[in-house]
Design a protein around this motif. Structure first.
Motif, PDB file in Angstrom:
ATOM      1  N   HIS A 806       0.745  -1.391  -0.055  1.00 37.66           N
ATOM      2  CA  HIS A 806       0.038  -0.050   0.129  1.00 37.66           C
ATOM      3  C   HIS A 806       1.005   1.261   0.132  1.00 37.66           C
ATOM      4  CE1 HIS A 806      -3.768   1.959   0.288  1.00 37.66           C
ATOM      5  NE2 HIS A 806      -3.364   2.842   1.268  1.00 37.66           N
ATOM      6  N   LEU A 807       2.069   1.384   0.650  1.00 33.47           N
ATOM      7  CA  LEU A 807       2.916   2.362   0.632  1.00 33.47           C
ATOM      8  C   LEU A 807       3.257   2.629  -0.552  1.00 33.47           C
ATOM      9  CD1 LEU A 807       4.749   4.450   2.450  1.00 33.47           C
ATOM     10  CD2 LEU A 807       6.412   2.551   2.156  1.00 33.47           C
ATOM     11  N   VAL A 808       3.781   1.772  -1.551  1.00 34.52           N
ATOM     12  CA  VAL A 808       4.316   1.924  -2.741  1.00 34.52           C
ATOM     13  C   VAL A 808       3.138   2.418  -3.571  1.00 34.52           C
ATOM     14  CG1 VAL A 808       6.265   0.532  -2.561  1.00 34.52           C
ATOM     15  CG2 VAL A 808       3.911  -0.400  -3.624  1.00 34.52           C
ATOM     16  N   TRP A 809       2.028   2.127  -3.630  1.00 38.19           N
ATOM     17  CA  TRP A 809       0.740   2.513  -4.305  1.00 38.19           C
ATOM     18  C   TRP A 809       0.464   3.862  -3.975  1.00 38.19           C
ATOM     19  CZ3 TRP A 809      -1.731   1.147  -8.219  1.00 38.19           C
ATOM     20  CH2 TRP A 809      -3.022   1.587  -8.457  1.00 38.19           C
ATOM     21  N   ILE A 810       0.794   4.228  -2.797  1.00 42.20           N
ATOM     22  CA  ILE A 810       0.256   5.794  -2.258  1.00 42.20           C
ATOM     23  C   ILE A 810       1.463   6.591  -2.857  1.00 42.20           C
ATOM     24  CG2 ILE A 810       0.139   7.163  -0.438  1.00 42.20           C
ATOM     25  CD1 ILE A 810      -2.284   5.537  -0.723  1.00 42.20           C
ATOM     26  N   ALA A 811       2.447   6.108  -2.599  1.00 42.48           N
ATOM     27  CA  ALA A 811       3.663   6.998  -3.101  1.00 42.48           C
ATOM     28  C   ALA A 811       3.622   7.344  -4.549  1.00 42.48           C
ATOM     29  CB  ALA A 811       5.156   6.327  -2.912  1.00 42.48           C
ATOM     30  N   THR A 812       2.941   6.313  -5.412  1.00 37.69           N
ATOM     31  CA  THR A 812       3.084   6.300  -6.690  1.00 37.69           C
ATOM     32  C   THR A 812       1.752   7.236  -7.319  1.00 37.69           C
ATOM     33  OG1 THR A 812       3.971   4.368  -7.076  1.00 37.69           O
ATOM     34  CG2 THR A 812       2.938   5.191  -9.016  1.00 37.69           C
ATOM     35  N   VAL A 813       0.493   6.760  -6.847  1.00 39.35           N
ATOM     36  CA  VAL A 813      -0.585   7.525  -7.473  1.00 39.35           C
ATOM     37  C   VAL A 813      -1.086   8.706  -6.578  1.00 39.35           C
ATOM     38  CG1 VAL A 813      -1.172   5.109  -8.296  1.00 39.35           C
ATOM     39  CG2 VAL A 813      -2.028   6.041  -6.197  1.00 39.35           C
ATOM     40  N   CYS A 814      -0.655   8.881  -5.386  1.00 40.76           N
ATOM     41  CA  CYS A 814      -1.200  10.036  -4.507  1.00 40.76           C
ATOM     42  C   CYS A 814      -0.138  11.144  -4.733  1.00 40.76           C
ATOM     43  CB  CYS A 814      -1.209   9.759  -3.133  1.00 40.76           C
ATOM     44  SG  CYS A 814      -2.832   8.558  -2.784  1.00 40.76           S
ATOM     45  N   PHE A 821       4.474  11.992   2.278  1.00 40.19           N
ATOM     46  CA  PHE A 821       3.416  11.292   1.463  1.00 40.19           C
ATOM     47  C   PHE A 821       2.191  12.170   1.856  1.00 40.19           C
ATOM     48  CE2 PHE A 821       6.079   7.515   2.034  1.00 40.19           C
ATOM     49  CZ  PHE A 821       6.664   7.351   0.960  1.00 40.19           C
ATOM     50  N   ARG A 822       1.351  12.269   0.584  1.00 38.55           N
ATOM     51  CA  ARG A 822       0.278  13.122   0.906  1.00 38.55           C
ATOM     52  C   ARG A 822      -1.100  12.053   0.444  1.00 38.55           C
ATOM     53  NH1 ARG A 822      -2.116  17.209   3.753  1.00 38.55           N
ATOM     54  NH2 ARG A 822      -3.605  18.339   2.573  1.00 38.55           N
ATOM     55  N   TYR A 823      -1.722  11.429   1.720  1.00 43.93           N
ATOM     56  CA  TYR A 823      -2.700  10.396   1.779  1.00 43.93           C
ATOM     57  C   TYR A 823      -4.023  10.912   1.110  1.00 43.93           C
ATOM     58  CZ  TYR A 823      -4.553   5.790   2.507  1.00 43.93           C
ATOM     59  OH  TYR A 823      -5.020   4.424   2.399  1.00 43.93           O
ATOM     60  N   GLY A 828      -6.157   7.009  -3.389  1.00 45.13           N
ATOM     61  CA  GLY A 828      -5.255   6.157  -2.861  1.00 45.13           C
ATOM     62  C   GLY A 828      -6.003   4.967  -2.394  1.00 45.13           C
ATOM     63  N   TRP A 829      -6.717   5.074  -1.474  1.00 43.11           N
ATOM     64  CA  TRP A 829      -7.492   3.815  -0.997  1.00 43.11           C
ATOM     65  C   TRP A 829      -8.338   3.364  -1.487  1.00 43.11           C
ATOM     66  CZ3 TRP A 829      -7.223   0.216   2.790  1.00 43.11           C
ATOM     67  CH2 TRP A 829      -8.168  -0.411   3.137  1.00 43.11           C
ATOM     68  N   ASN A 830      -9.352   3.941  -2.136  1.00 43.90           N
ATOM     69  CA  ASN A 830     -10.407   3.546  -2.897  1.00 43.90           C
ATOM     70  C   ASN A 830     -10.215   2.722  -4.158  1.00 43.90           C
ATOM     71  OD1 ASN A 830     -12.079   4.398  -1.126  1.00 43.90           O
ATOM     72  ND2 ASN A 830     -12.968   6.049  -2.248  1.00 43.90           N
TER      73      ASN A 830
END
Length: 932
Positions: A806-814, A821-823, A828-830
């Motif tokens: 999840h961290l790498v997903w957030i870092a990439t798409v958010c 990191f800006r959640y 990011g979650w949805n």
């Protein structure tokens, strides 16, 4: 202290009479040790030496030796138990005549005369916390020269303040460019004898410096006068000498004004000239000199070195690797070698943000090396190079770096001729310099790049002055380049949207305004990418730029990359995030990516990844069918915000937004001041968490008043006062929504709280943490709008958020806000792709989340900030996270992922399938928490 300041300090130290007692302390002061540190060493409080020297823990052990005993003293330092116990990195011994030192980590040594130890200052830069690269240690000359030039420059401006004003700054910079050429020319036999320029100034100028400027001006005039015109010019005999040839090239044309010299400035000039300028490294020297002439950059002097390996990360996959492969393929086949040489001669390299020419110089030297090998194999070692400097084009906003870029290329050409053809042939063809202008001074986002660097045919014929004159514009270059290739490269200015001034905003609008209404959200570097894509789409060209990784993350991706892809360009190679390190203290650097664009990409694209420590041994290359805008080996897909979770995980909401003017939020002391009994506290007070409160353990509370308890609450005077304060703030607001909320001034805009618990996820978190700081809070606590919340969600949702996946997903798409990191819940979650989970999967992940919470509890009262410090994360907590990652990743692919690139590849594959299958059902509502 930076490297230039350190070099200056140790040079001063070497020139002073040697004081054995003071030397160790003065040496440490030169490397930035504070007065308090030196005082403690003098007092013995922190001096751990067992030999009567000075031993600074984890740094260096210094001992002054008896005459002739330096080698023996160094051996004693190495054998000293105190050296080992204090973990000293260096040992140093000197008697004021000889000087020896050793790096105990690498085993490298220095042995020289005491007066020469400043030549090795790069060896000791780690003492100042400066992360060095080998090129700096081996090419310390560039910093020494920059240090001396800086002292000269500052002194001249002090003596001639009018030369520092805007109207004369170009004259000053032009004067410095002339001096640099003279220093180089006098030490490389371009002038008739080593040190001839400096010697002439020393001999012909008065010791009181009264006529120094006149002597230098006369020499400049000589170098601007053809041999046949010198009699008419009536030059003095000492200047009308074969030692000072006609240089031309615009370098010495125009005004012969020279600033006046004080005695100190004259001394500095002679010191600069006394250096061995054969050691100049044009790869990096230009950017060092640029800092001398730029007021805003002089404070960062010595931090402008960009490592050659980093530049080659751009150039090698862009085109140099292909040339080397073709060379290897050609072997000794004369015809194939000839065709490759002809191809190289037609290649143009174009840096539309060239600064002082680093990328152009490196490209030129690499191409000359390949050409030289071709000539060697064809038994033509003396053949003149067919690679023309005019094929190395650049655009630079400021005129002085543009001048230095051309000068650096001229020097590189001469050095290559010496290396590959010999000194005699190099000298015979070096002067006079050519007049062609191939570096354009101007705003790259306003200039037509095809005029600055035509892809083929003869160049556009613009009328302009020689390069070394102002204004610097593209002038006629009269040769055909039909069939040639163009490679765009460089390191354009990044500048996030917040930091752009009005003129930079206007530049972006001019490039992007007609293509997207969202251009204001883009980094400044986006303008270069779009112009490069346009250029490549129209011409036989490829491009590659360094950029902050933000253009391939978060909100910029859906704005920028559809515009680039619309030109027909695709990403043909990339480097994922790594540190673009300069010569700076404390490992300063910025996280960047390298992105290559091509309208005709190869079937397999090259994706490079490496460790953030920039360890070249850990560089990995993967050839893939496609690289998308997130620099992931997957199809071109843009992750769009979703109003609901697409994979069935629980719904994540914003926390409660107070809109209260501070009246509903309370510190512990403010809660106590309310004078409530325990029953009232339980009814009206809640603990509340935002990002800072949750991560750093800060205590904050809020008034929490349900409608049925309002009358009771208003009976408490201090609470009633706070409610009225909220009402006044909301009524005074320009926001009509806030005005409407005045009717329920006792409550926040949202009143959300978990009945059993709440999973809290801060909106911002440091990129340094190895995991996102999700956690559990009880039913008597809630969160502000600075955090997201999953109310009463099953604990397995926490396992998802706490994972590396999840961290790498957030870092990439958010993306990020600054370096945090800006959640985002919707982005990011949805959108987070999760496979269908079985009951056992959920049970296993629930246990993983519980183990993480138990490990945290074991270290109570340590905060999230304490527990997730990357250097000090508790072993049991790290093990709990590793177990969580193991369980989750096995659900995805049956094993652990090899690296983050593989994680993202799988996530994007799942996201693509997930959104494709969901598309027909668009508009239908999925029940939130279906898998809960």
């Amino acid at each position: 202290m930076n490297a230039v300041e350190i070099e200056q300090a140790i040079t001063d130290l070497a020139e002073q009479p040697f004081d054995p007692a003071e030397f160790p302390y003065t040496f440490l002061e030169a490397f930035g040790n504070k007065a308090t540190t030196i005082k403690r060493l003098r007092a013995g409080a922190s001096n751990k030496s067992d030999l009567g020297g000075v031993l600074q823990t984890s740094n260096i052990h210094i001992l002054t030796a008896n005459a002739g005993q330096v080698t023996q003293t160094l051996a004693a330092l190495k054998a000293s138990p105190a050296t080992a116990k204090a973990k000293a990195k260096f040992i140093l011994a000197t008697d004021g005549v000889d000087f020896e030192a050793e790096d105990l980590t690498s085993g490298e040594t220095v042995a020289c005369a005491f007066k020469d130890f400043p030549d090795h200052f790069g060896f000791f830069l780690p003492l100042a916390g400066i992360s060095t690269v080998r090129q700096i240690t081996e090419n310390a000359f560039d910093i020494r020269a920059t240090s001396r030039l800086n002292r000269l420059y500052v002194e001249l401006l002090r003596d001639n303040p009018e030369w520092g004003k805007a109207e004369r700054r170009h004259d000053m910079n032009h004067f410095m460019a002339r001096l640099i050429f003279c220093f180089f020319a006098e030490d490389t036999d371009i002038f008739g004898g080593k040190g001839k320029f400096t010697e002439t100034v020393a001999q012909m100028s008065a010791r009181d410096s009264s006529n120094t400027h006149e002597v230098i001006s006369t020499l400049f005039q000589a170098m601007n006068t053809r041999r046949e015109d010198r009699a008419a010019a009536k030059l003095p005999r000492w200047a009308d000498s074969t030692d000072f040839p006609y240089v031309n090239g615009g370098l010495f044309s125009g005004s012969m004004d020279v600033p006046k010299f004080s005695k100190i400035a004259r001394s500095y000039l002679l010191h600069v000239g006394s250096l061995d300028w054969t050691k100049i490294n044009p790869d990096i020297f230009g950017s060092m000199i640029q800092a001398v002439a730029e007021d805003e950059e002089r404070g960062e002097l010595g931090m402008h070195y960009t490592s050659v390996p980093n530049i080659l990360k751009v150039l090698n996959p862009l085109f140099i690797d292909d040339l080397r492969a073709k060379l290897e393929e050609a072997g000794d086949n004369a015809r194939m070698l000839l065709n490759l040489r002809k191809r190289i001669a037609k290649i143009r390299v174009f840096d539309p943000a060239c600064g002082s020419g680093n990328f152009l110089v490196i490209a030129y030297k690499e191409m000359r090396a390949i050409e030289a090998e071709i000539n060697r194999r064809r038994s033509e070692p003396d053949r003149a190079s067919e690679i023309q400097l005019t094929n190395f084009r650049g655009i630079e906003l400021r005129d002085f770096p543009a001048e230095i870029a051309r000068l650096a290329l001229v020097i590189a050409e001469y050095q290559c001729d010496v290396q590959y053809r010999g000194q005699k042939l190099a000298l015979a063809e070096f002067l006079p310099l050519r007049n062609e202008n191939w570096i354009t001074a101007g705003n790259a986002l306003q200039i037509d790049w095809e005029q600055a660097c035509p892809a083929k045919g003869t160049s556009v014929k613009l009328v302009g002055d020689d390069l070394f004159q102002t204004p610097l514009e593209q002038s006629e270059i009269d040769f055909s380049n039909e069939g040639g290739e163009v490679y765009l490269c460089g390191n354009p200015p990044y500048l996030g949207s917040t930091w752009q001034d009005a003129s930079q905003k206007a530049d972006l609008q001019a490039v992007l305004g007609r293509r997207t209404n969202s251009w204001k959200s883009l980094d400044y570097v986006a303008g270069w990418f779009v112009k490069a894509a346009d250029y490549c789409a129209r011409s036989p060209a490829n491009a590659a730029f360094v950029s902050t990784n933000s253009i391939c993350q978060g909100q910029q991706v859906p704005i920028l990359w559809p515009l680039i892809f619309a030109t027909g360009c695709q990403i043909h190679f990339s480097y994922t995030s790594f540190k673009w390190a300069n010569l700076a203290s404390h490992n300063a650097g910025v996280m960047v990516v390298i992105v290559g664009l091509s309208a005709q990409p190869p079937a397999l694209r090259k994706l490079y990844t490496e460790a953030l420590a920039e360890n070249g041994d850990r560089l990995a290359l993967k050839e893939v069918a496609n690289i998308n805008a997130y620099l992931v080996p997957s199809v071109d897909v843009i992750v769009e915000k979703s109003s609901r979770p697409l994979s069935g995980q629980a719904e994540m909401s914003f926390g409660n937004k107070p809109v209260d003017g501070g009246y509903l939020l309370l510190s512990r002391s403010e809660v106590d001041a309310l004078g409530l009994n325990e029953k009232q506290k339980g009814r009206f007070i809640r603990r509340i968490y935002g990002s800072a409160e949750f991560i750093r353990g800060l205590e904050r509370h809020c008034l929490w008043i349900e409608d049925e308890h309002l009358t009771e609450a208003e009976a408490i005077p201090e609470i009633a006062r706070r409610i009225e304060g909220v009402r006044a703030v909301r009524l005074a607001s320009r926001d009509t929504g806030a005005n409407e909320m005045a009717a329920r001034a006792h409550q926040m805009r949202e009143m959300r709280i978990g009945h059993r618990w709440t999973l809290a996820m801060p909106r911002t978190s440091s990129e340094l943490r190895p995991y996102l700081p999700v956690g559990l809070i009880d039913s008597y606590s809630t969160v502000t709008s600075e955090a997201f919340a999953l109310y009463d969600a099953p604990l397995w949702n926490m396992a998802l958020i706490a994972s590396r996946l999840h961290l790498v997903w957030i870092a990439t798409v958010c993306g990020k806000m600054k370096t945090d990191f800006r959640y985002s819940n919707t982005l990011g979650w949805n959108t987070f792709p999760v496979p269908t989970l079985t009951e056992k999967n959920r049970a296993d992940l629930t246990r993983c989340a519980e183990d993480i919470l138990l490990a945290r509890e074991h270290h109570f009262p340590a905060t999230i900030a304490d527990l997730y410090d990357p250097e000090n994360m508790p072993a049991d907590l790290r093990a709990a996270h590793e177990r969580n990652d193991e369980v989750l990743e096995r659900i995805y692919i049956g094993r652990r992922f090899k690296n983050d690139t593989e994680r993202l590849e799988k996530l994007f594959d799942l996201y693509t399938k997930m959104t494709a299958s969901a598309a027909p059902a668009k508009g239908k509502k999925r029940k939130a928490g279906a898998n809960a």
